[in-house]
Design a protein around this motif. Sequence first.
Motif, PDB file in Angstrom:
ATOM      1  N   LEU A   1     -19.715 -31.819  15.486  1.00 18.00           N
ATOM      2  CA  LEU A   1     -20.620 -30.695  15.736  1.00 18.00           C
ATOM      3  C   LEU A   1     -22.029 -31.152  16.093  1.00 18.00           C
ATOM      4  CD1 LEU A   1     -19.635 -28.071  13.044  1.00 18.00           C
ATOM      5  CD2 LEU A   1     -19.460 -27.853  15.503  1.00 18.00           C
ATOM      6  N   GLN A   2     -22.206 -32.465  16.334  1.00 17.24           N
ATOM      7  CA  GLN A   2     -23.579 -32.960  16.514  1.00 17.24           C
ATOM      8  C   GLN A   2     -24.289 -32.312  17.696  1.00 17.24           C
ATOM      9  OE1 GLN A   2     -23.738 -37.115  17.241  1.00 17.24           O
ATOM     10  NE2 GLN A   2     -22.034 -37.164  18.641  1.00 17.24           N
ATOM     11  N   TYR A   3     -23.568 -32.116  18.814  1.00 18.54           N
ATOM     12  CA  TYR A   3     -24.227 -31.531  19.992  1.00 18.54           C
ATOM     13  C   TYR A   3     -24.747 -30.141  19.672  1.00 18.54           C
ATOM     14  CZ  TYR A   3     -21.896 -35.332  22.377  1.00 18.54           C
ATOM     15  OH  TYR A   3     -21.476 -36.566  22.749  1.00 18.54           O
ATOM     16  N   VAL A   4     -23.862 -29.326  19.050  1.00 20.91           N
ATOM     17  CA  VAL A   4     -24.242 -27.945  18.733  1.00 20.91           C
ATOM     18  C   VAL A   4     -25.428 -27.924  17.786  1.00 20.91           C
ATOM     19  CG1 VAL A   4     -23.381 -25.746  17.897  1.00 20.91           C
ATOM     20  CG2 VAL A   4     -21.816 -27.357  18.949  1.00 20.91           C
ATOM     21  N   ALA A   5     -25.319 -28.714  16.716  1.00 18.57           N
ATOM     22  CA  ALA A   5     -26.367 -28.704  15.699  1.00 18.57           C
ATOM     23  C   ALA A   5     -27.694 -29.169  16.292  1.00 18.57           C
ATOM     24  CB  ALA A   5     -25.963 -29.615  14.545  1.00 18.57           C
ATOM     25  N   PHE A   6     -27.649 -30.251  17.090  1.00 20.77           N
ATOM     26  CA  PHE A   6     -28.891 -30.782  17.656  1.00 20.77           C
ATOM     27  C   PHE A   6     -29.524 -29.784  18.621  1.00 20.77           C
ATOM     28  CE2 PHE A   6     -27.467 -35.462  17.022  1.00 20.77           C
ATOM     29  CZ  PHE A   6     -27.559 -35.266  15.661  1.00 20.77           C
ATOM     30  N   ILE A   7     -28.668 -29.155  19.432  1.00 20.01           N
ATOM     31  CA  ILE A   7     -29.217 -28.215  20.419  1.00 20.01           C
ATOM     32  C   ILE A   7     -29.867 -27.015  19.712  1.00 20.01           C
ATOM     33  CG2 ILE A   7     -28.495 -26.477  22.095  1.00 20.01           C
ATOM     34  CD1 ILE A   7     -29.012 -29.062  23.418  1.00 20.01           C
ATOM     35  N   ILE A   8     -29.246 -26.553  18.623  1.00 16.91           N
ATOM     36  CA  ILE A   8     -29.848 -25.434  17.880  1.00 16.91           C
ATOM     37  C   ILE A   8     -31.240 -25.825  17.398  1.00 16.91           C
ATOM     38  CG2 ILE A   8     -29.683 -23.975  15.827  1.00 16.91           C
ATOM     39  CD1 ILE A   8     -26.721 -24.184  15.980  1.00 16.91           C
ATOM     40  N   VAL A   9     -31.333 -27.028  16.810  1.00 22.95           N
ATOM     41  CA  VAL A   9     -32.624 -27.487  16.281  1.00 22.95           C
ATOM     42  C   VAL A   9     -33.655 -27.586  17.404  1.00 22.95           C
ATOM     43  CG1 VAL A   9     -33.796 -29.442  15.221  1.00 22.95           C
ATOM     44  CG2 VAL A   9     -31.600 -28.698  14.334  1.00 22.95           C
ATOM     45  N   ILE A  10     -33.235 -28.199  18.530  1.00 20.55           N
ATOM     46  CA  ILE A  10     -34.171 -28.387  19.644  1.00 20.55           C
ATOM     47  C   ILE A  10     -34.636 -27.039  20.189  1.00 20.55           C
ATOM     48  CG2 ILE A  10     -34.398 -29.261  22.000  1.00 20.55           C
ATOM     49  CD1 ILE A  10     -32.335 -31.434  21.180  1.00 20.55           C
ATOM     50  N   ALA A  11     -33.672 -26.109  20.367  1.00 31.72           N
ATOM     51  CA  ALA A  11     -34.025 -24.798  20.919  1.00 31.72           C
ATOM     52  C   ALA A  11     -35.031 -24.095  20.022  1.00 31.72           C
ATOM     53  CB  ALA A  11     -32.770 -23.949  21.085  1.00 31.72           C
ATOM     54  N   ALA A  12     -34.797 -24.144  18.694  1.00 30.56           N
ATOM     55  CA  ALA A  12     -35.711 -23.483  17.763  1.00 30.56           C
ATOM     56  C   ALA A  12     -37.098 -24.114  17.841  1.00 30.56           C
ATOM     57  CB  ALA A  12     -35.164 -23.585  16.345  1.00 30.56           C
ATOM     58  N   LEU A  13     -37.144 -25.461  17.915  1.00 29.88           N
ATOM     59  CA  LEU A  13     -38.438 -26.145  17.980  1.00 29.88           C
ATOM     60  C   LEU A  13     -39.204 -25.778  19.238  1.00 29.88           C
ATOM     61  CD1 LEU A  13     -37.610 -29.690  16.678  1.00 29.88           C
ATOM     62  CD2 LEU A  13     -39.201 -28.055  15.705  1.00 29.88           C
ATOM     63  N   VAL A  14     -38.490 -25.711  20.374  1.00 32.34           N
ATOM     64  CA  VAL A  14     -39.158 -25.385  21.622  1.00 32.34           C
ATOM     65  C   VAL A  14     -39.714 -23.961  21.566  1.00 32.34           C
ATOM     66  CG1 VAL A  14     -38.819 -25.018  24.078  1.00 32.34           C
ATOM     67  CG2 VAL A  14     -37.863 -27.016  22.999  1.00 32.34           C
TER      68      VAL A  14
END
Lengths: 285, 191
Positions: free
Chosen positions: B71-84
């Motif tokens: 699930l690393q891609y999903v989890a990382f993208i969620i974090v990045i999207a929220a930060l942006v």
Amino acid sequence: MTGDIIIISAGSMGIIGAALSLFLAYADKKFKVEEDPRIEDVLQIIPNTNCGGCGLAGCRMFAESVLVGKVSITGCVAGGQSVADALASYLGVETQTANKLYAVVLCRGGEKEAVKSSIYKGEKTCVAANFTGGEKACTYGCFGYDDCVKACKFDAMAMNDNGLPVVFYDTCVGCGACARACPRFIIEMHDVSHKLFNYCRNKDKGAVARKVCKVSCIACSLCVKDCPVEGGIEIIDNLAVVNYDKCPQDTDAPIKRCPTKCILYDEEEKITKEFYYSTLKKTAA
Amino acid sequence: MDVILIFISASIVNNIVLSYFLGICPFVGVSNKTESALNMGLATTFVMTLTAAITWPVWTYVLVKFNIPFLQYVAFIIVIAALVQFVEMFIRKSSPHLYRALGIYLPLITTNCAVLGLALFMVLRDYNYIESIFFGFGTGVGFTIAILMMSGIREELEYADVPPVFQGISITLIIAGMMALAFMGFAGLIR
């Protein structure tokens, strides 16, 4: 066991998502930007198609600028006079007359007129064809693909049977999207009062220009002599250029002796959308 | 010492743009003016540092612990999207001018592959928490250096006589290639 993984995955992702969304909701409250509520009202008045005709980055930007008085109420070219009036009454200022512009395609070298010198098998767009020069021998004219038609958001352009774009004079709002889409800059925005146009952009010498297209401007300067006002039409870069400040637009005297019929008096050329689809398309079919 | 090596490695030797060719979109898109290029670099550095700081615990304490690394891609993208999103709100509040200058490229940091690439490299190389943060910060600094140099060259390029065929994006990509060649001179300095 497999069921566990599903539950754990869904649960952990859900928790991460929920935590981040809570954080964002808090940040949204904390960093809330006060916006002028009138922006939404203005967006209702203007066409809100983001055509770019006003030269600003989108309709929202236009709304912001018009509220602080940075642009005139006639700045929305797509809306024209009716939007200018509506904006004037909404803002409580005096209305002004909007200049109506429309697009003119300054090339008549279609399939029948222009000489083809090569075979082009690339992407069927003008931008791509511009890298290699396209099919036609004329290096100034229309490629005959439909970048400008695709750029039009108001359904005011179509490709005719001769492979040239036509502008529907009644539907065109004058946003200039087609002019910006054309890699050869043969579409120009003109005031509705302009009627005399040289439908050729070929800057080559007459002998060269005549070889590549039947309707090219060969800079013979007959129209310059026939123009009732001195300096109304000039030859610049082997092209007859109409000087709209001087040349009267109510006479077709200058075009009478044009040998290639590239300079035209545009009253009949102004095609309406209804006329195009009811008459021109029907006769072709 | 390791931390300093990781920082220099990430920012110069293994520059994310010029060695790995990630994040080319903003690199070409926002490098017209030095000022907006610098701001874009700073915004990206901020996002990258925070990404490293947040994705590391997510990776270690959630994904590894529950044995769900796929699930690393999903989890990382969620974090990045929220930060942006957060950075966007912050910039919009603090500097509307900058918000307008960055335009569409600001929300597009979300899809900047350099940010996701950084999170994935971090996992791949087994960094600890401090190393991860320095790696993230170093990558951001590397991105800023690259985009700043590019904008400087492009501002000079305005006065150059570029053949019509190469004008615009073409010459920019050619210059990016030359810069990448120059940066290869650092290769082998640090692994």
